[in-house]
Design a protein around this motif. Structure first.
Motif, PDB file in Angstrom:
ATOM      1  N   GLY A 176       0.698  -1.382  -0.024  1.00 53.82           N
ATOM      2  CA  GLY A 176      -0.009  -0.096  -0.092  1.00 53.82           C
ATOM      3  C   GLY A 176       0.795   1.234   0.103  1.00 53.82           C
ATOM      4  O   GLY A 176       0.134   2.548  -0.175  1.00 53.82           O
ATOM      5  N   GLN A 177       2.110   1.220   0.275  1.00 55.06           N
ATOM      6  CA  GLN A 177       2.804   2.507   0.229  1.00 55.06           C
ATOM      7  C   GLN A 177       3.132   2.913  -1.164  1.00 55.06           C
ATOM      8  O   GLN A 177       3.309   2.141  -2.065  1.00 55.06           O
ATOM      9  CB  GLN A 177       4.249   2.010   0.962  1.00 55.06           C
ATOM     10  N   LYS A 178       3.253   4.102  -1.227  1.00 57.83           N
ATOM     11  CA  LYS A 178       3.322   4.854  -2.581  1.00 57.83           C
ATOM     12  C   LYS A 178       4.887   4.637  -3.023  1.00 57.83           C
ATOM     13  O   LYS A 178       5.539   4.840  -2.205  1.00 57.83           O
ATOM     14  CB  LYS A 178       2.719   6.128  -2.584  1.00 57.83           C
ATOM     15  N   ALA A 179       5.149   4.586  -4.442  1.00 53.47           N
ATOM     16  CA  ALA A 179       6.351   4.847  -4.918  1.00 53.47           C
ATOM     17  C   ALA A 179       6.440   5.546  -6.165  1.00 53.47           C
ATOM     18  O   ALA A 179       5.414   5.508  -6.908  1.00 53.47           O
ATOM     19  CB  ALA A 179       6.726   3.161  -5.248  1.00 53.47           C
ATOM     20  N   ARG A 180       7.520   6.115  -6.382  1.00 52.76           N
ATOM     21  CA  ARG A 180       7.763   6.883  -7.464  1.00 52.76           C
ATOM     22  C   ARG A 180       9.231   6.718  -7.738  1.00 52.76           C
ATOM     23  O   ARG A 180      10.071   7.360  -7.217  1.00 52.76           O
ATOM     24  CB  ARG A 180       7.545   8.147  -7.415  1.00 52.76           C
ATOM     25  N   VAL A 181       9.641   5.898  -8.912  1.00 52.83           N
ATOM     26  CA  VAL A 181      10.969   5.577  -9.097  1.00 52.83           C
ATOM     27  C   VAL A 181      11.373   5.595 -10.497  1.00 52.83           C
ATOM     28  O   VAL A 181      10.546   5.510 -11.306  1.00 52.83           O
ATOM     29  CB  VAL A 181      11.483   4.081  -8.333  1.00 52.83           C
ATOM     30  N   LYS A 182      12.724   5.664 -10.538  1.00 47.37           N
ATOM     31  CA  LYS A 182      13.190   5.771 -12.161  1.00 47.37           C
ATOM     32  C   LYS A 182      14.106   4.538 -12.364  1.00 47.37           C
ATOM     33  O   LYS A 182      14.837   4.525 -11.430  1.00 47.37           O
ATOM     34  CB  LYS A 182      13.930   7.173 -12.380  1.00 47.37           C
ATOM     35  N   VAL A 186      12.457   4.820 -17.675  1.00 45.62           N
ATOM     36  CA  VAL A 186      10.882   5.405 -17.222  1.00 45.62           C
ATOM     37  C   VAL A 186      10.948   5.769 -15.911  1.00 45.62           C
ATOM     38  O   VAL A 186      11.840   5.342 -15.210  1.00 45.62           O
ATOM     39  CB  VAL A 186      10.102   3.980 -17.367  1.00 45.62           C
ATOM     40  N   GLU A 187      10.015   6.580 -15.700  1.00 50.19           N
ATOM     41  CA  GLU A 187       9.588   6.767 -14.203  1.00 50.19           C
ATOM     42  C   GLU A 187       8.269   6.318 -13.949  1.00 50.19           C
ATOM     43  O   GLU A 187       7.201   6.255 -14.478  1.00 50.19           O
ATOM     44  CB  GLU A 187       9.368   8.298 -13.909  1.00 50.19           C
ATOM     45  N   VAL A 188       8.319   5.366 -12.792  1.00 46.22           N
ATOM     46  CA  VAL A 188       7.066   4.446 -12.519  1.00 46.22           C
ATOM     47  C   VAL A 188       6.327   5.073 -11.369  1.00 46.22           C
ATOM     48  O   VAL A 188       7.053   5.199 -10.209  1.00 46.22           O
ATOM     49  CB  VAL A 188       7.383   3.060 -12.243  1.00 46.22           C
ATOM     50  N   GLU A 189       5.081   5.117 -11.149  1.00 49.05           N
ATOM     51  CA  GLU A 189       4.333   5.755  -9.981  1.00 49.05           C
ATOM     52  C   GLU A 189       3.233   4.726  -9.656  1.00 49.05           C
ATOM     53  O   GLU A 189       2.641   4.080 -10.747  1.00 49.05           O
ATOM     54  CB  GLU A 189       3.827   7.107 -10.371  1.00 49.05           C
ATOM     55  N   GLY A 190       3.296   4.241  -8.472  1.00 51.33           N
ATOM     56  CA  GLY A 190       2.032   3.313  -8.246  1.00 51.33           C
ATOM     57  C   GLY A 190       2.127   3.025  -6.717  1.00 51.33           C
ATOM     58  O   GLY A 190       2.562   3.885  -5.957  1.00 51.33           O
ATOM     59  N   GLN A 236       7.696 -11.524  -3.485  1.00 49.24           N
ATOM     60  CA  GLN A 236       8.453 -10.347  -3.880  1.00 49.24           C
ATOM     61  C   GLN A 236       7.761  -9.029  -3.723  1.00 49.24           C
ATOM     62  O   GLN A 236       6.539  -9.149  -4.275  1.00 49.24           O
ATOM     63  CB  GLN A 236       8.931 -10.656  -4.988  1.00 49.24           C
ATOM     64  N   LEU A 237       8.364  -8.063  -3.178  1.00 46.93           N
ATOM     65  CA  LEU A 237       7.720  -6.863  -3.240  1.00 46.93           C
ATOM     66  C   LEU A 237       7.537  -6.293  -4.645  1.00 46.93           C
ATOM     67  O   LEU A 237       8.618  -6.147  -5.336  1.00 46.93           O
ATOM     68  CB  LEU A 237       8.557  -5.692  -2.477  1.00 46.93           C
ATOM     69  N   THR A 238       6.448  -5.771  -5.132  1.00 49.48           N
ATOM     70  CA  THR A 238       6.252  -5.474  -6.704  1.00 49.48           C
ATOM     71  C   THR A 238       5.399  -4.306  -6.503  1.00 49.48           C
ATOM     72  O   THR A 238       4.804  -3.826  -5.835  1.00 49.48           O
ATOM     73  CB  THR A 238       5.238  -6.637  -7.231  1.00 49.48           C
ATOM     74  N   ILE A 239       5.957  -3.328  -7.652  1.00 48.09           N
ATOM     75  CA  ILE A 239       5.360  -1.923  -7.799  1.00 48.09           C
ATOM     76  C   ILE A 239       4.142  -2.273  -8.570  1.00 48.09           C
ATOM     77  O   ILE A 239       4.372  -2.609 -10.047  1.00 48.09           O
ATOM     78  CB  ILE A 239       6.223  -1.044  -8.441  1.00 48.09           C
ATOM     79  N   ALA A 240       2.982  -1.845  -8.283  1.00 46.38           N
ATOM     80  CA  ALA A 240       1.683  -1.919  -9.279  1.00 46.38           C
ATOM     81  C   ALA A 240       1.638  -0.618  -9.793  1.00 46.38           C
ATOM     82  O   ALA A 240       1.378   0.416  -9.197  1.00 46.38           O
ATOM     83  CB  ALA A 240       0.297  -2.235  -8.120  1.00 46.38           C
ATOM     84  N   ALA A 241       1.928  -0.544 -11.003  1.00 49.66           N
ATOM     85  CA  ALA A 241       2.121   0.824 -11.750  1.00 49.66           C
ATOM     86  C   ALA A 241       0.753   1.235 -12.226  1.00 49.66           C
ATOM     87  O   ALA A 241      -0.183   0.797 -12.519  1.00 49.66           O
ATOM     88  CB  ALA A 241       2.831   0.425 -12.917  1.00 49.66           C
TER      89      ALA A 241
END
Length: 237
Positions: free
Chosen positions: A145-151, A201-205, A217-222
């Motif tokens: 549930g934590q927000k992420a914004r990574v490149k 790319v820059e991914v937000e999710g 595994q921890l995964t970014i839901a984009a």
């Protein structure tokens, strides 16, 4: 000329920004100082040799050598010229894919950062920050549930489905010779084919837990994936 040329190469790489592709920034000043010293030595030595040849154009001393005289200097000069002409290649997914998926996810080589009392906004974490955090607290559900914004750059792996790609970066400990990849899987709403390998790319999710390569595994839901230019410094430290 060979010594002077290598001094010029070091200074050129330092001030053109190409040095980011080769070594850790901690060593930039060492390279700069070495380039200045070599340039000064090269100029002094060049003037000494020129003066010596003018004053004594036909020296009587003879040296027996295995290789033709000046071969070593010519090789040094040739490689210096190559260094000025050829730009180092940035590591990309072809090298990262040589790493086993399990090793990429476990990130055993990443060293955790020191603990700080201040609270870090999850959206301010870089990709390396996330991997280092997982190194300390590896339970993926803790971050759900934590927000992420990574490149990072895109990696396609056959070990995961078409709705996933790896977002990756290379980490330098000292220089490009010891670079190693780190990454996190990204779950897309569609197909990954619109994001070609090696594109930045820059991914937000938000963070979720998925089973990847037989492991939770921890995964970014984009929510959004935005294409960006490759940064001037593509590596992390």
């Amino acid at each position: 000329m060979a010594i002077l040329a290598w001094g010029v190469v070091m200074l050129h790489y330092r001030f053109s920004g190409k040095l980011y592709l080769l070594i850790h920034p901690n060593y930039f000043e060492l390279v700069t100082g070495s380039g200045i010293v070599l340039s000064i030595i090269g100029i002094i030595r060049f003037l000494e040799v020129k003066k010596s040849k003018l004053s004594n154009p036909s020296p009587n001393t003879q040296h027996v050598t295995l290789f033709p005289p000046g071969l070593g200097s010519r090789l040094l000069l040739f490689t210096a010229i190559l260094g000025l002409v050829v730009t180092p290649r940035v590591f990309a997914s072809d090298k990262a894919l040589k790493t086993d998926t399990a090793d990429l996810l476990s990130s055993t080589r990443v060293q955790p950062q020191e603990f700080r009392r201040t609270t870090v906004n999850s959206e301010d974490r870089t990709l390396v920050d996330w991997v280092r955090t997982l190194k300390v607290y590896p339970e993926p559900d803790k971050y759900s549930g934590q927000k992420a914004r990574v490149k990072g750059f895109v990696m396609h792996s056959e070990d995961i489905g078409e709705e996933y790609f790896f977002l990756a970066r290379f980490v330098l400990t000292c220089c490009a010779a010891d670079a190693y990849p780190i990454g996190l899987p990204v779950k897309l709403e569609g197909n990954r084919q619109k994001y070609p390998p090696d594109s930045w790319v820059e991914v937000e999710g938000k963070m979720i837990t998925q089973k990847i390569a037989g492991k939770r595994q921890l995964t970014i839901a984009a929510k959004s994936v935005k294409k960006i230019e490759r940064p001037k410094n593509p590596y992390s430290y």
